[in-house]
Design an enzyme around this catalytic site. Structure first.
Site, PDB file in Angstrom:
ATOM      1  N   ALA A  65      -1.109   5.072  -8.210  1.00 14.25           N
ATOM      2  CA  ALA A  65      -2.270   5.298  -7.347  1.00 14.25           C
ATOM      3  C   ALA A  65      -3.346   4.278  -7.689  1.00 14.25           C
ATOM      4  O   ALA A  65      -3.359   3.723  -8.794  1.00 14.25           O
ATOM      5  CB  ALA A  65      -2.786   6.710  -7.577  1.00 14.25           C
ATOM      6  N   GLY A 104       2.531   6.830  -9.313  1.00 13.67           N
ATOM      7  CA  GLY A 104       2.778   7.212  -7.924  1.00 13.67           C
ATOM      8  C   GLY A 104       3.795   6.308  -7.251  1.00 13.67           C
ATOM      9  O   GLY A 104       4.484   6.729  -6.318  1.00 13.67           O
ATOM     10  N   GLU A 107       7.056   7.636  -8.192  1.00 12.22           N
ATOM     11  CA  GLU A 107       7.216   8.926  -7.502  1.00 12.22           C
ATOM     12  C   GLU A 107       7.641   8.714  -6.044  1.00 12.22           C
ATOM     13  O   GLU A 107       8.479   9.450  -5.523  1.00 12.22           O
ATOM     14  CB  GLU A 107       5.911   9.723  -7.583  1.00 12.22           C
ATOM     15  CG  GLU A 107       5.620  10.168  -9.015  1.00 12.22           C
ATOM     16  CD  GLU A 107       4.304  10.909  -9.142  1.00 12.22           C
ATOM     17  OE1 GLU A 107       3.251  10.282  -8.880  1.00 12.22           O
ATOM     18  OE2 GLU A 107       4.328  12.100  -9.472  1.00 12.22           O
ATOM     19  N   GLU A 127       0.940   7.810 -16.361  1.00  8.14           N
ATOM     20  CA  GLU A 127      -0.316   8.528 -16.088  1.00  8.14           C
ATOM     21  C   GLU A 127      -0.984   9.063 -17.346  1.00  8.14           C
ATOM     22  O   GLU A 127      -2.216   9.128 -17.443  1.00  8.14           O
ATOM     23  CB  GLU A 127      -0.059   9.683 -15.109  1.00  8.14           C
ATOM     24  CG  GLU A 127       0.164   9.264 -13.663  1.00  8.14           C
ATOM     25  CD  GLU A 127       1.617   8.933 -13.325  1.00  8.14           C
ATOM     26  OE1 GLU A 127       2.415   8.718 -14.268  1.00  8.14           O
ATOM     27  OE2 GLU A 127       1.941   8.877 -12.134  1.00  8.14           O
TER      28      GLU A 127
HETATM   29  C1  3H9 Z   1      -1.047   7.641 -10.563  1.00 10.32           C
HETATM   30  O1  3H9 Z   1      -0.228   6.936 -10.067  1.00 10.32           O
HETATM   31  C2  3H9 Z   1      -1.193   9.081 -10.236  1.00 10.32           C
HETATM   32  C3  3H9 Z   1      -0.113   9.588  -9.333  1.00 10.32           C
HETATM   33  O2  3H9 Z   1       0.861  10.289 -10.063  1.00 10.32           O
HETATM   34  C4  3H9 Z   1      -0.800  10.491  -8.358  1.00 10.32           C
HETATM   35  C5  3H9 Z   1      -0.040  10.786  -7.184  1.00 10.32           C
HETATM   36  C6  3H9 Z   1       0.036   9.680  -6.131  1.00 10.32           C
HETATM   37  N1  3H9 Z   1      -5.076   0.675  -9.406  1.00 10.32           N
HETATM   38  O3  3H9 Z   1      -3.384  -4.918 -16.112  1.00 10.32           O
HETATM   39  P1  3H9 Z   1      -3.598  -6.181 -15.344  1.00 10.32           P
HETATM   40  C7  3H9 Z   1      -5.765  -3.947 -11.436  1.00 10.32           C
HETATM   41  S1  3H9 Z   1      -2.176   7.084 -11.681  1.00 10.32           S
HETATM   42  C8  3H9 Z   1      -6.023  -0.240  -9.179  1.00 10.32           C
HETATM   43  O4  3H9 Z   1      -4.481  -7.206 -15.930  1.00 10.32           O
HETATM   44  P2  3H9 Z   1      -0.824  -6.857 -15.668  1.00 10.32           P
HETATM   45  C9  3H9 Z   1      -6.447  -4.143 -12.761  1.00 10.32           C
HETATM   46  O5  3H9 Z   1      -7.618  -3.371 -12.853  1.00 10.32           O
HETATM   47  C10 3H9 Z   1      -1.760   5.400 -11.894  1.00 10.32           C
HETATM   48  N2  3H9 Z   1      -6.089  -1.413  -9.797  1.00 10.32           N
HETATM   49  O6  3H9 Z   1      -2.214  -6.881 -14.918  1.00 10.32           O
HETATM   50  C11 3H9 Z   1      -6.700  -5.622 -12.747  1.00 10.32           C
HETATM   51  O7  3H9 Z   1      -7.843  -5.846 -11.936  1.00 10.32           O
HETATM   52  P3  3H9 Z   1      -8.814  -7.059 -12.257  1.00 10.32           P
HETATM   53  C12 3H9 Z   1      -0.551   5.218 -12.744  1.00 10.32           C
HETATM   54  C13 3H9 Z   1      -5.133  -1.670 -10.683  1.00 10.32           C
HETATM   55  O8  3H9 Z   1       0.076  -7.680 -14.865  1.00 10.32           O
HETATM   56  C14 3H9 Z   1      -5.471  -6.173 -12.020  1.00 10.32           C
HETATM   57  O9  3H9 Z   1      -4.934  -5.058 -11.295  1.00 10.32           O
HETATM   58  N3  3H9 Z   1      -0.342   3.812 -12.982  1.00 10.32           N
HETATM   59  C15 3H9 Z   1      -4.117  -0.767 -10.977  1.00 10.32           C
HETATM   60  O10 3H9 Z   1      -0.994  -7.151 -17.101  1.00 10.32           O
HETATM   61  C16 3H9 Z   1      -4.425  -6.731 -12.923  1.00 10.32           C
HETATM   62  O11 3H9 Z   1      -4.131  -5.755 -13.917  1.00 10.32           O
HETATM   63  C17 3H9 Z   1      -0.924   3.176 -14.020  1.00 10.32           C
HETATM   64  O12 3H9 Z   1      -1.606   3.761 -14.829  1.00 10.32           O
HETATM   65  C18 3H9 Z   1      -4.111   0.471 -10.297  1.00 10.32           C
HETATM   66  N4  3H9 Z   1      -3.156   1.399 -10.502  1.00 10.32           N
HETATM   67  O13 3H9 Z   1      -0.339  -5.340 -15.640  1.00 10.32           O
HETATM   68  C19 3H9 Z   1      -0.656   1.687 -14.103  1.00 10.32           C
HETATM   69  N5  3H9 Z   1      -3.311  -1.295 -11.914  1.00 10.32           N
HETATM   70  O14 3H9 Z   1      -8.004  -8.286 -12.052  1.00 10.32           O
HETATM   71  C20 3H9 Z   1      -1.888   0.964 -14.564  1.00 10.32           C
HETATM   72  C21 3H9 Z   1      -3.831  -2.510 -12.202  1.00 10.32           C
HETATM   73  O15 3H9 Z   1      -9.912  -6.845 -11.285  1.00 10.32           O
HETATM   74  N6  3H9 Z   1      -1.719  -0.458 -14.537  1.00 10.32           N
HETATM   75  N7  3H9 Z   1      -4.925  -2.739 -11.449  1.00 10.32           N
HETATM   76  O16 3H9 Z   1      -9.242  -6.868 -13.674  1.00 10.32           O
HETATM   77  C22 3H9 Z   1      -1.033  -1.149 -15.463  1.00 10.32           C
HETATM   78  O17 3H9 Z   1      -0.418  -0.589 -16.348  1.00 10.32           O
HETATM   79  C23 3H9 Z   1      -1.049  -2.626 -15.368  1.00 10.32           C
HETATM   80  O18 3H9 Z   1      -2.209  -3.012 -14.695  1.00 10.32           O
HETATM   81  C24 3H9 Z   1       0.159  -3.233 -14.637  1.00 10.32           C
HETATM   82  C25 3H9 Z   1      -0.050  -4.748 -14.418  1.00 10.32           C
HETATM   83  C26 3H9 Z   1       1.402  -2.990 -15.507  1.00 10.32           C
HETATM   84  C27 3H9 Z   1       0.367  -2.600 -13.282  1.00 10.32           C
END
Ligand code: 3H9
Length: 695
Positions: A65, A104, A107, A127
């Site tokens: 999400a 998500g 999911e 999450e």
């Molecule tokens: C969820 O899914 C709840 C569901 O179960 C609910 C039901 C639907 N959203 O980390 P990076 C941005 S909860 C918005 O440097 P990487 C991040 O802020 C979610 N933005 O890159 C950054 O922005 P900026 C569960 C996001 O390649 C840019 O992307 N998922 C999100 O090293 C680059 O990020 C997670 O918790 C997001 N979800 O790693 C995953 N994710 O450039 C969280 C990233 O402005 N994310 N951004 O600073 C991660 O683990 C890593 O960001 C990811 C990429 C592995 C995806």
């Protein structure tokens, strides 16, 4: 602009390809959900479409999400609505997974009838890292594929699995041999040609039938210490237990209630604050966006002690060949065996394969010759903490290193300008302050000296990411960010001892707040003699008009250096410490000498006083430009000093408490305690602004 595009591929069969494009990472925003639902419904209803493929732009699937939308009012369909439409679709829906299929995103994929992934795809439900649990069926569907035991591990750790494991456990049906879209289309055509029945994960019970409920009790017990005070992991176990013991609909309803509970919790807000702060820390204002980091193909480390060895391991673990430079063959051999021992421990523990260990060790080459390291793109000096020693090393490096190489020092206390000053290339000199053990601790304080060039900064910040560290940029001042605040933290704990607390009470209070280890247990583990030596050296510079607690010095004078001598603040039997009446007597003696009337000190007072002092010091550091912003201090504390992540960091804690209250406390302490509690120049202004409520 549309975030979901539909195109029909008509080679052999009519397959609707739904491409999700939401830069930067294709997160599932409200817009994505609404458009995905519309696109799925349209393709399901279109008599000209036989199957659907869901794919992310650039082959990067949804990583969850959209975190930026938490705390905002939610409109439009939920992730559950989208999944319900996919699962109910009468035509095969194939998820084509690449990049990070997380949260998500996974999911959604689990709601599809089939899944195919690229070999390097990471699949997981992370999450828990942001204080949540999967809220769109992840806790109900994943156990149905991988079984309860593996699902518990995956969802409570948040760690992703590799495509290979996903294939072996049936989470994906195929790993793509070639380009993802072509493989997914071919897969969909095969499903159509063979008339394969649609697989709905929610209908599958074979992996969870007969799960022993004792598994859940045992799993909670095993993690009790790690999860102390945390909500999300406990609720995840509740949900997975429900998945295994109740009908799907009931488990699904329970998951939603638990998700909402976690979403509303302050822990979720604090953890998302840290997530954002970590990423913000990587952005350095004032540097040109065109400035590209230099690629680091090879590295060198000077000094094969505990720190140098750990730093060399960081490079090797990231696949970067690294020279380890020492002065004698004996020192090199010692350093090499320490590294081998560290790797062997990881292999014995099962966290590293023998093959990975061998690969890493093959990348580390010892040398006694400065000329050998001349071509390295970066050299990190990790020698003894002595200015003359470091200056000598930098002179030698300056003489041999190729132009443009980054010359980094791992100093934690010395003035980097003085180190840079002995070279002819101060622009390439920078601080790279690793934390011990360097191969484990995530924080890297990157220290900008007066003449450090922007190019050197971006290269070092980028390198930090490559070697798996979280970097925070600090200014070149005594203690940088972390150790300067640590000094205040330690000082107030020591004063509280004199005023009536005991080391074990302070530790209990701090652990109650969420620190994995209290200050005194930590000091005993690290060894008290190191700090003692530094204090002895610094005694000549100390302002004798300020209050100073001699308790640590007195313990050292008694030969109590902590765990390694069997006694420090605590008395040790092996590694387990117990309270020691003689230490309490020593503290009482110090209080008597200083005419301090000891009193009952409460746990809450300990936590509040220590954190208030840390936040005030943090604000001074921001005001002086040593830290770029408050979030950098939080990031440093969470990654380098064991600050409980779910409490958000000292600055976040202060903002939640309200800066007005912090201002009152600091002013009161300043009046009674004097200069050490002088309010940060920014404090009054910060207090006037309404407290930052982060959601
Ligand atoms: C969820 O899914 C709840 C569901 O179960 C609910 C039901 C639907 N959203 O980390 P990076 C941005 S909860 C918005 O440097 P990487 C991040 O802020 C979610 N933005 O890159 C950054 O922005 P900026 C569960 C996001 O390649 C840019 O992307 N998922 C999100 O090293 C680059 O990020 C997670 O918790 C997001 N979800 O790693 C995953 N994710 O450039 C969280 C990233 O402005 N994310 N951004 O600073 C991660 O683990 C890593 O960001 C990811 C990429 C592995 C995806």
């Amino acid at each position: 602009m549309s975030t979901v595009q539909t195109q029909i591929d008509r080679s052999a069969a009519a397959i609707a390809v739904l491409t999700i494009a939401n830069p930067p990472v294709n997160a599932m925003s409200m817009a994505v959900r609404a458009e995905l639902l519309a696109a799925v419904s349209a393709a399901a209803a279109d008599p000209g479409v036989q199957a659907l493929v869901l794919i992310g732009a650039g082959d990067k699937f949804i990583p969850g999400a959209d975190i930026r939308e938490f705390g905002k009012p939610i409109t439009g369909p939920s992730g559950r609505d989208v999944i319900a439409a996919i699962e109910a679709c009468p035509k095969p829906v194939v998820a084509a997974l690449g990049g990070n299929a997380l949260g998500g995103g996974l999911e959604i994929a689990l709601g599809c009838h089939f899944r195919i992934a690229t070999p390097d795809c990471k699949l997981g439900l992370p999450e828990v890292n942001i204080g949540l649990l999967p809220g769109a069926g992840g806790t109900q569907r994943l156990p149905r594929l991988v079984g309860a035991a593996r699902a518990l591990e995956l969802v409570t750790s948040g760690k992703p699995m590799a495509a290979r494991e996903a294939l072996d456990t049936g989470v994906v049906d195929e790993v793509a041999a070639g380009p993802l879209l072509a493989a997914a289309l071919a897969f969909a055509r095969r499903v159509l040609a063979e008339g394969r029945p649609l697989q709905r994960v929610s209908d599958r019970n074979e992996r969870i039938a007969g799960t022993d409920p004792a598994l859940f009790t045992a799993f909670r017990a095993k993690h009790a210490k790690k999860w102390r005070g945390l909500l999300a992991p406990q609720r995840i176990v509740d949900c997975i237990a429900a998945a295994c013991t109740r009908p799907f609909a009931e488990g699904y309803a329970l998951e939603l209630a638990a998700f909402d509970e976690c979403k509303a919790s302050p822990q979720r807000a604090a953890l998302i604050h840290v997530f954002n702060a970590e990423r913000e820390a990587a952005r350095i204002p004032g540097l040109s966006a065109d400035l590209a980091p230099q690629t680091i193909h090879s590295a060198a480390v000077v000094g094969a002690g505990t720190m140098g060895g750990g730093i060399a391991m960081c490079f090797a673990n990231a696949g970067i060949p690294v020279w380890l430079l020492e002065t004698t063959p004996e020192a090199l051999t010692r350093g090499r065996s320490l590294i081998e021992k560290n790797y062997a421990t990881s292999v014995a523990r099962g966290s590293l394969s023998q093959a990975r260990m061998e690969q890493a060790l093959a990348l580390i080459t010892g040398t006694l010759d400065y000329a050998a390291v001349a071509d390295a793109d970066i050299v990190v000096e990790a020698a003894f903490e002595d200015m003359a020693v470091k200056q000598d090393i930098f002179r030698k490096l300056d003489a041999v290193m190729k132009p443009g190489a980054v010359l980094a020092t791992n100093t934690s206390t010395l003035d980097i300008d003085k180190i840079a000053g002995v070279t002819t290339r101060a622009g390439q000199v920078i601080g790279a302050h690793f934390f011990s053990p360097a191969n484990v601790m995530k924080l890297l304080e990157v220290v900008r000296a007066a003449q450090t060039a922007p190019q050197t900064i971006v290269t070092t910040m980028a390198l930090a990411k490559t070697i798996g560290k979280t970097a925070v940029l600090a200014g070149n001042a005594d203690g940088f960010i972390g150790n300067r605040i640590l000094a205040v933290y330690g000082r107030e704990c020591d004063f509280l001892l004199e005023e009536g607390a005991t080391p074990w009470q302070v530790d209990r209070a701090l652990q109650g707040f969420g620190f994995p280890m209290g200050l005194y247990l930590m000091r005993d583990m690290a060894g008290l003699d190191v700090g003692w030596r530094i204090r002895q050296y610094r005694e000549q510079f100390r302002d004798k008009t300020l209050r100073y607690s001699p308790i640590a010095d007195r313990l050292c004078e008694l030969g109590r250096f902590g765990q390694k001598t069997g006694a420090g603040y605590y008395q040790y039997d092996g590694r387990s410490g117990s309270p020691d009446a003689s230490v309490e007597a020593l503290i009482e003696q110090v209080a008597r000498e200083r005419k301090i009337e000891r009193r009952a000190v409460g746990d809450e007072e300990i936590v509040t006083r220590v954190l208030t002092a840390m936040a005030n010091e943090g604000l001074k550091i921001v005001g002086e430009g040593i830290a770029l912003r408050e979030g950098d201090i939080d990031t440093a504390y969470v990654h380098g000093y064991g600050f409980p992540r779910h409490q958000g960091g000292p600055m976040y804690w202060a903002a939640q408490r309200g800066w007005a209250e912090i201002h009152d406390t600091v002013s009161r302490m300043h009046a009674s305690q004097g200069t050490l509690w002088a309010p940060a120049p920014l404090l009054a202004e910060r207090a006037r602004r309404s407290p930052a409520v982060v959601s």
